[in-house]
Scaffold this active site. Structure first.
Site, PDB file in Angstrom:
ATOM      1  N   GLY A   1       0.820  -1.221   0.000  1.00  0.00           N
ATOM      2  CA  GLY A   1       0.000   0.000   0.000  1.00  0.00           C
ATOM      3  C   GLY A   1       0.850   1.266   0.000  1.00  0.00           C
TER       4      GLY A   1
ATOM      5  N   HIS B   1      11.526   0.180  -0.804  1.00  0.00           N
ATOM      6  CA  HIS B   1      11.335  -1.195  -0.320  1.00  0.00           C
ATOM      7  C   HIS B   1      12.644  -1.738   0.263  1.00  0.00           C
ATOM      8  CE1 HIS B   1       7.554  -0.787  -2.250  1.00  0.00           C
ATOM      9  NE2 HIS B   1       7.999  -0.947  -3.479  1.00  0.00           N
TER      10      HIS B   1
ATOM     11  N   MET C   1      -8.036   7.072  -6.283  1.00  0.00           N
ATOM     12  CA  MET C   1      -6.613   7.082  -6.650  1.00  0.00           C
ATOM     13  C   MET C   1      -6.385   6.387  -7.991  1.00  0.00           C
ATOM     14  SD  MET C   1      -4.250   6.725  -3.265  1.00  0.00           S
ATOM     15  CE  MET C   1      -2.856   6.293  -4.290  1.00  0.00           C
TER      16      MET C   1
HETATM   17  P1  A3P Z   1      -3.918  -5.305  -4.468  1.00  0.00           P
HETATM   18  O1  A3P Z   1      -3.045  -5.845  -5.550  1.00  0.00           O
HETATM   19  O2  A3P Z   1      -4.229  -6.301  -3.402  1.00  0.00           O
HETATM   20  O3  A3P Z   1      -5.138  -4.647  -4.989  1.00  0.00           O
HETATM   21  P2  A3P Z   1       2.011  -0.774  -3.396  1.00  0.00           P
HETATM   22  O4  A3P Z   1       1.515   0.603  -3.524  1.00  0.00           O
HETATM   23  O5  A3P Z   1       2.901  -0.960  -2.189  1.00  0.00           O
HETATM   24  O6  A3P Z   1       2.619  -1.270  -4.644  1.00  0.00           O
HETATM   25  O7  A3P Z   1       0.763  -1.705  -3.047  1.00  0.00           O
HETATM   26  C1  A3P Z   1      -0.181  -1.986  -4.029  1.00  0.00           C
HETATM   27  C2  A3P Z   1      -1.401  -2.554  -3.357  1.00  0.00           C
HETATM   28  O8  A3P Z   1      -2.085  -1.487  -2.670  1.00  0.00           O
HETATM   29  C3  A3P Z   1      -2.401  -3.097  -4.377  1.00  0.00           C
HETATM   30  O9  A3P Z   1      -3.083  -4.149  -3.708  1.00  0.00           O
HETATM   31  C4  A3P Z   1      -3.286  -1.885  -4.612  1.00  0.00           C
HETATM   32  O10 A3P Z   1      -4.530  -2.163  -5.172  1.00  0.00           O
HETATM   33  C5  A3P Z   1      -3.407  -1.360  -3.196  1.00  0.00           C
HETATM   34  N1  A3P Z   1      -3.817   0.049  -3.166  1.00  0.00           N
HETATM   35  C6  A3P Z   1      -3.335   1.075  -3.903  1.00  0.00           C
HETATM   36  N2  A3P Z   1      -3.981   2.207  -3.605  1.00  0.00           N
HETATM   37  C7  A3P Z   1      -4.894   1.903  -2.665  1.00  0.00           C
HETATM   38  C8  A3P Z   1      -5.889   2.656  -1.970  1.00  0.00           C
HETATM   39  N3  A3P Z   1      -6.058   3.949  -2.208  1.00  0.00           N
HETATM   40  N4  A3P Z   1      -6.672   2.010  -1.076  1.00  0.00           N
HETATM   41  C9  A3P Z   1      -6.498   0.696  -0.830  1.00  0.00           C
HETATM   42  N5  A3P Z   1      -5.583  -0.087  -1.466  1.00  0.00           N
HETATM   43  C10 A3P Z   1      -4.783   0.517  -2.375  1.00  0.00           C
END
Ligand code: A3P
Length: 330
Positions: free
Chosen positions: A88, A136, A264
């Site tokens: 996230g 990361h 988003m």
């Molecule tokens: P999923 O693949 O389970 O949907 P990162 O930003 O660290 O790459 O993480 C990506 C994950 O965060 C994805 O999970 C994505 O959909 C989720 N994500 C991105 N924006 C989000 C938001 N505003 N609310 C909830 N989840 C979000």
């Protein structure tokens, strides 16, 4: 942007722009092979950071880049978000940016524009304030001044089962692994993964961080994806306090709405790209796997009872002594 239409049967693949110099590999370099199913991935390993050799020139050469990040100058008001990939990070970065700008306006650029893995130190250093870096990396690859200057660190957690479901689609989407790899093969290979990698190995990454936290660092604030999902307004309010930002209830509520998953995802297409993308269909594909589902508990659609038991046993073994309690459903 070149905009070739696909024929609908074969959606175009993402072709990363390979824009950096990369010195020849020598016998002094540590090359590791990662097997997550399909074609094994050859990577250069610097500390616990991996650089995929196939797409190496997409990023600065880690043999020089990691030392330059370690020695990068930081200001005490620089904030850094640390999270395992797919936890996230985009979400928290956008929220933090809005809080520190005291405005519920989207950042004009993609999160990757402020990412330690991708951007040369001198460019990161020249970003306008308020600077919110993200990474990361484990603590061993962070700029040393983060600790000397006690910069605020946001350490974001997400339950590993949802992380891994998300990770598979991310790795396929970025052509890190073959697009034909199925979940069953991926998770069984993943549970055998031993490479000490901040990018790929959740168990390794998370243990490194929690062992580090045991030393006691009050400049580090730990949040969880699941808590943010359950009560965005409450979590943003607490975060504002840690960041020492004035945020009234209206601003906090606006930020929660602007940073909802759907909003988003919609806003993603209007951001300035960090990496040139070869066409609009590919850009949409990247948005679709970056903002895939945004839920807690999607893992239940993937883990069989047997795999879940195996994973829980592995978790108990690998995470012994780490007290953090992950939430697997809301
Ligand atoms: P999923 O693949 O389970 O949907 P990162 O930003 O660290 O790459 O993480 C990506 C994950 O965060 C994805 O999970 C994505 O959909 C989720 N994500 C991105 N924006 C989000 C938001 N505003 N609310 C909830 N989840 C979000």
């Amino acid at each position: 942007m070149e905009d070739r239409k696909s024929d609908g049967k074969n959606p175009p693949e993402w072709k990363p722009e390979l824009k950096y110099d990369f010195d020849p590999i020598t016998s002094d370099d540590d090359i590791v092979t990662v097997d997550l199913g399909g074609t094994p991935i050859q990577c250069l390993k610097i500390g616990d950071a991996l650089q995929n050799l196939r797409t190496a020139r997409m990023l600065p050469d880690y043999r020089k880049h990691i030392p330059s990040i370690r020695n990068m100058e930081m200001d005490h008001d620089d904030v850094i978000i640390c999270a395992f990939t797919k936890s996230g990070t985009h979400w928290l970065w956008e929220i933090t940016s809005m809080l520190r700008n005291e405005k519920a306006d989207y950042h004009g650029k993609e999160k990757t524009s402020a990412m330690l893995e991708f951007i040369p130190a001198e460019v990161l250093r020249s970003l306008p304030k308020p600077r919110i870096y993200n990474t990361h990396f484990t603590p061993q690859c962070l700029p040393k001044q983060v600790f000397d200057k006690r910069c605020k660190i946001l350490f974001l957690q997400r339950n590993p089962k949802d992380v891994l479901v998300s990770l598979l689609s991310f790795l396929k989407g970025h052509t890190f692994i073959d697009s034909t790899i199925q979940w069953e093969e991926f998770i069984s290979k993943y549970m055998e993964l031993e490479v000490e990698s901040s990018l790929l190995n959740w168990f390794y990454y998370t243990r490194q961080w929690f062992e580090f936290l045991k030393e006691g660092h009050d400049n580090i604030y730990c949040l969880s994806y699941e808590d943010m999902k359950e009560d965005s307004v409450g979590e943003i309010t607490k975060l504002a306090k840690f960041l020492e930002v004035e945020a009234n209830n209206d601003l906090v509520k606006d930020i929660a709405v602007k940073c909802s998953f759907q909003n988003m995802k919609k806003a993603a297409g209007s951001k300035q790209e960090t990496f040139a993308i070869n066409n609009k269909e590919v850009a949409q594909k990247i948005t679709n796997f970056t903002y895939r589902k945004g839920e807690v508990g999607d893992w239940k659609n993937y883990f069989t009872v047997a795999v879940n038991e195996q994973f829980n046993a592995l978790y108990d073994k690998k995470m012994k002594g780490i007290d953090f309690k992950y939430r697997y459903s809301l």
